[in-house]
Write a protein that holds these residues in place. Structure first.
Motif, mmCIF file in Angstrom:
data_model
loop_
_atom_site.group_PDB
_atom_site.id
_atom_site.type_symbol
_atom_site.label_atom_id
_atom_site.label_comp_id
_atom_site.label_asym_id
_atom_site.label_seq_id
_atom_site.Cartn_x
_atom_site.Cartn_y
_atom_site.Cartn_z
ATOM 1 N N ALA A 90 -10.844 37.833 -21.305
ATOM 2 C CA ALA A 90 -9.496 37.271 -21.185
ATOM 3 C C ALA A 90 -9.330 36.145 -22.204
ATOM 4 C CB ALA A 90 -9.253 36.753 -19.776
ATOM 5 N N GLU A 91 -8.327 36.275 -23.087
ATOM 6 C CA GLU A 91 -8.101 35.287 -24.136
ATOM 7 C C GLU A 91 -6.654 34.830 -24.134
ATOM 8 O OE1 GLU A 91 -9.291 36.956 -27.827
ATOM 9 O OE2 GLU A 91 -11.435 37.069 -27.302
ATOM 10 N N VAL A 92 -6.436 33.588 -24.625
ATOM 11 C CA VAL A 92 -5.100 33.009 -24.728
ATOM 12 C C VAL A 92 -4.915 32.488 -26.145
ATOM 13 C CG1 VAL A 92 -3.488 31.284 -23.859
ATOM 14 C CG2 VAL A 92 -5.121 32.353 -22.283
ATOM 15 N N THR A 93 -3.895 32.992 -26.838
ATOM 16 C CA THR A 93 -3.581 32.513 -28.187
ATOM 17 C C THR A 93 -2.136 32.028 -28.220
ATOM 18 O OG1 THR A 93 -2.991 34.766 -28.863
ATOM 19 C CG2 THR A 93 -5.242 34.030 -29.314
ATOM 20 N N ALA A 94 -1.872 30.924 -28.933
ATOM 21 C CA ALA A 94 -0.544 30.311 -28.983
ATOM 22 C C ALA A 94 0.069 30.451 -30.376
ATOM 23 C CB ALA A 94 -0.628 28.841 -28.600
ATOM 24 N N VAL A 95 1.358 30.801 -30.414
ATOM 25 C CA VAL A 95 2.104 30.896 -31.675
ATOM 26 C C VAL A 95 3.415 30.128 -31.503
ATOM 27 C CG1 VAL A 95 3.235 32.409 -33.344
ATOM 28 C CG2 VAL A 95 1.121 33.147 -32.211
ATOM 29 N N THR A 96 3.608 29.087 -32.312
ATOM 30 C CA THR A 96 4.829 28.277 -32.229
ATOM 31 C C THR A 96 5.961 28.963 -32.975
ATOM 32 O OG1 THR A 96 3.487 26.274 -32.179
ATOM 33 C CG2 THR A 96 5.823 25.996 -32.689
ATOM 34 N N GLY A 97 7.152 28.941 -32.391
ATOM 35 C CA GLY A 97 8.311 29.568 -32.996
ATOM 36 C C GLY A 97 8.677 28.925 -34.327
ATOM 37 N N PRO A 98 9.389 29.655 -35.194
ATOM 38 C CA PRO A 98 9.732 29.124 -36.527
ATOM 39 C C PRO A 98 10.588 27.853 -36.492
ATOM 40 C CG PRO A 98 10.901 31.196 -36.062
ATOM 41 C CD PRO A 98 9.896 31.017 -34.989
ATOM 42 N N PHE A 122 -10.103 36.565 -10.316
ATOM 43 C CA PHE A 122 -10.587 35.245 -9.924
ATOM 44 C C PHE A 122 -11.548 34.627 -10.933
ATOM 45 C CE2 PHE A 122 -13.435 38.396 -8.125
ATOM 46 C CZ PHE A 122 -14.701 37.887 -8.387
ATOM 47 N N ALA A 123 -12.372 35.452 -11.585
ATOM 48 C CA ALA A 123 -13.363 34.892 -12.502
ATOM 49 C C ALA A 123 -12.752 34.477 -13.834
ATOM 50 C CB ALA A 123 -14.487 35.899 -12.741
ATOM 51 N N SER A 124 -11.751 35.220 -14.310
ATOM 52 C CA SER A 124 -11.167 34.925 -15.616
ATOM 53 C C SER A 124 -9.972 33.989 -15.544
ATOM 54 C CB SER A 124 -10.753 36.223 -16.309
ATOM 55 O OG SER A 124 -9.795 36.918 -15.536
ATOM 56 N N SER A 125 -9.348 33.900 -14.368
ATOM 57 C CA SER A 125 -8.122 33.093 -14.262
ATOM 58 C C SER A 125 -8.375 31.667 -13.784
ATOM 59 C CB SER A 125 -7.131 33.770 -13.308
ATOM 60 O OG SER A 125 -7.677 33.874 -12.003
ATOM 61 N N ASN A 126 -9.607 31.376 -13.349
ATOM 62 C CA ASN A 126 -9.874 30.024 -12.832
ATOM 63 C C ASN A 126 -9.656 28.938 -13.864
ATOM 64 O OD1 ASN A 126 -10.410 30.661 -10.182
ATOM 65 N ND2 ASN A 126 -12.609 30.956 -10.506
ATOM 66 N N ASP A 127 -9.968 29.239 -15.130
ATOM 67 C CA ASP A 127 -9.781 28.222 -16.172
ATOM 68 C C ASP A 127 -8.532 28.471 -17.003
ATOM 69 O OD1 ASP A 127 -10.634 30.482 -17.422
ATOM 70 O OD2 ASP A 127 -12.029 29.475 -18.792
ATOM 71 N N LEU A 128 -7.650 29.348 -16.501
ATOM 72 C CA LEU A 128 -6.429 29.683 -17.240
ATOM 73 C C LEU A 128 -5.535 28.456 -17.444
ATOM 74 C CD1 LEU A 128 -4.883 32.104 -18.479
ATOM 75 C CD2 LEU A 128 -3.683 32.324 -16.296
#
Length: 501
Positions: free
Chosen positions: A403-411, A426-432
């Motif tokens: 499970a990964e989270v990447t951020a892209v700011t709008g133009p 439960f294991a991947s979302s605890n540190d979400l």
């Protein structure tokens, strides 16, 4: 399909299963049942000693379990009888409350197994990973061998050459002919040699007296009160679980060996019926016997219910009619058979260096943990549970990292899109919640879940926490891209998991 003009005998032959018309199959099944019956006698007596009951109790249990399960069980050619695992569970009950309570527990355990079978407990077998199954098989082989060690220590020296001779016969005799099972030949030859030469070695008769009559049905000698029920119920439930676990694992193992399918639900219910019958005949109860099943299926080549039925029937015939002869069988002959079974059962490929180099470390760890726990506790059920839980934990940790989270700011800098990929549970979302920049993000935040899947309430609660943290800073959050199952779960639980706090 038989012709309408065929004779009654021809129509009968056509209506019967193919194996009933094959003399070779009959011979295999009959001789397989005889070998198993011979191997059952010392085992049943030993388990009776563990349970603290008379040897006849274990022998009666082996007789009634095998005969009953031959008709009601789900796995053909599998052997059920008195077992060490069951003996360990009910031994404290017999010691503290007496034999009547033990019999009552056996009957109640049978009812528990029928209920558990009807509720579909057999379906839990699909959650047993292959690494646990391999560990189960290997630990079984080790336990079978370890059970023979007491018969090879502190004994007269002729025992050792007799065991070696028995092993040699089982290895080389099949090269001459396979008409008669090699274990049966080994037992017969060693018995004749020891009796004719007057060799003084431990025999089956040294284990205990064999019964001289058939068991008689009756009710357990206990008061039928609530107090009795509360006393025996915990032991009965433990026995039901242990018995089902070993029986279902054994059935799955035989399925793999024979490349055939068996009904695990029917096997669960059948084990319950067999234990009820055994209890009413004064037996100590039991479950599938893995060692004897391997003798029947892997060594003797049996494949039908006939061998199972005959194993129980021959057991009583051997005890009652041929008791003096059976008593003269040297334990060395039976030890040799069980050592051969342990070697044939062990999955040597699983520990080959080539295999270990290719296997993931987690799979190897699960296999080793299963083996260690089983050997340490002498309880196959505990090992399977611990191994399965370990496999789940390792799997959860592995999947959680996906499970990964990447951020892209709008133009325009007025919005930010967080793209979440992977499986959310439960294991991947605890540190979400810690993957977002609540203070530094713009006022509009989009969480794109088109490449993710929500599996549980923990993930919904994590998304709620993220939304709440942004809302506390006056920022809006849009969650989009949910697939249908994830959307339904999120809509049902979102906002309902924190009690309004």
């Amino acid at each position: 399909m038989s012709s309408p003009t065929a004779s009654p005998a021809a129509r009968l032959r056509a209506a019967r299963p193919d194996w009933l018309n094959d003399p070779k199959v009959w011979r295999t099944e009959i001789l397989g049942g005889l070998v198993v019956a011979l191997a059952l006698i010392p085992e049943a007596i030993s388990f009776s000693i563990i349970a603290g009951v008379d040897p006849a109790v274990g022998l009666f249990a082996s007789f009634t379990m095998a005969v009953t399960i031959a008709f009601v069980g789900g796995r053909r050619a599998m052997i059920s009888a008195a077992t060490g695992a069951v003996a360990l569970v009910i031994a404290p009950l017999n010691r503290e409350h007496g034999f009547g309570h033990l019999v009552a527990a056996v009957i109640l355990a049978g009812f528990f197994q029928i209920v558990l079978g009807a509720l579909g407990v057999a379906k839990l077998m699909r959650f047993v990973p292959r690494s646990v199954m391999v560990g189960f098989v290997n630990s079984l082989a080790i336990l079978i061998f370890l059970a023979q060690v007491p018969e090879m220590t502190g004994v007269p020296w002729p025992v050792y050459p007799l065991i070696a001779a028995g092993l040699a016969l089982m290895v080389f005799f099949p090269r001459v002919t396979t008409v008669v099972p090699a274990p049966l030949v080994s037992i017969a030859v060693l018995t004749v040699v020891t009796v004719a030469a007057g060799i003084a070695v431990p025999t089956v008769g040294d284990k205990g007296a064999l019964p001289s009559s058939l068991p008689v049905p009756g009710l357990p000698d206990v008061p039928f009160t609530t107090e009795t029920l509360t006393t025996v119920a915990p032991y009965a439930f433990a026995m039901a679980l242990v018995g089902l676990m070993e029986s279902l694992m054994t059935a799955k193992l035989v399925d793999d060996i024979t490349d055939t399918y068996s009904s695990k639900t029917r096997e669960s219910v059948g084990q319950g019926i067999a234990n009820i019958v055994t209890g009413f005949f004064g037996g100590m109860g039991g479950c599938a016997m893995i060692g004897q099943t391997m003798i029947n299926v892997k060594v003797s080549g049996a494949r039908t219910r006939l061998s199972t039925f005959l194993a129980g029937a021959f057991l009583m015939v051997l005890c009652i009619v041929f008791g003096p002869v059976v008593s003269d069988i040297p334990m060395a002959a039976l030890v040799a058979v069980m050592v051969m079974v342990s070697c044939a059962t062990f999955d040597w490929h699983s520990v080959a260096p080539k295999t270990l180099r290719r296997m993931p470390a987690g799979e190897i760890a699960v296999m080793v943990i299963t083996v260690v726990v089983v050997v340490a506790t002498h309880n196959l059920a505990i090992g399977v549970v611990v191994g399965s839980v370990t496999a789940v934990v390792i799997f959860a940790r592995r999947v959680a990292h996906l499970a990964e989270v990447t951020a892209v700011t709008g133009p325009d800098g007025g919005s930010v899109v967080y793209r979440v990929t992977g499986e959310l549970f439960f294991a991947s979302s605890n540190d979400l919640a810690g993957r977002f920049d609540y203070a530094g993000d713009p006022d509009r935040v989009v969480i794109d879940l088109s490449s993710a899947h929500i599996w549980d309430a923990s993930s919904v609660a994590a998304l709620d926490a993220v939304t709440t943290k942004y809302a506390q800073r006056g920022k809006t959050v849009e969650i989009r891209g949910l697939n249908d199952p994830s959307a339904r779960l999120h809509d049902r639980l979102s906002g309902e998991l924190t009690g309004g706090h």
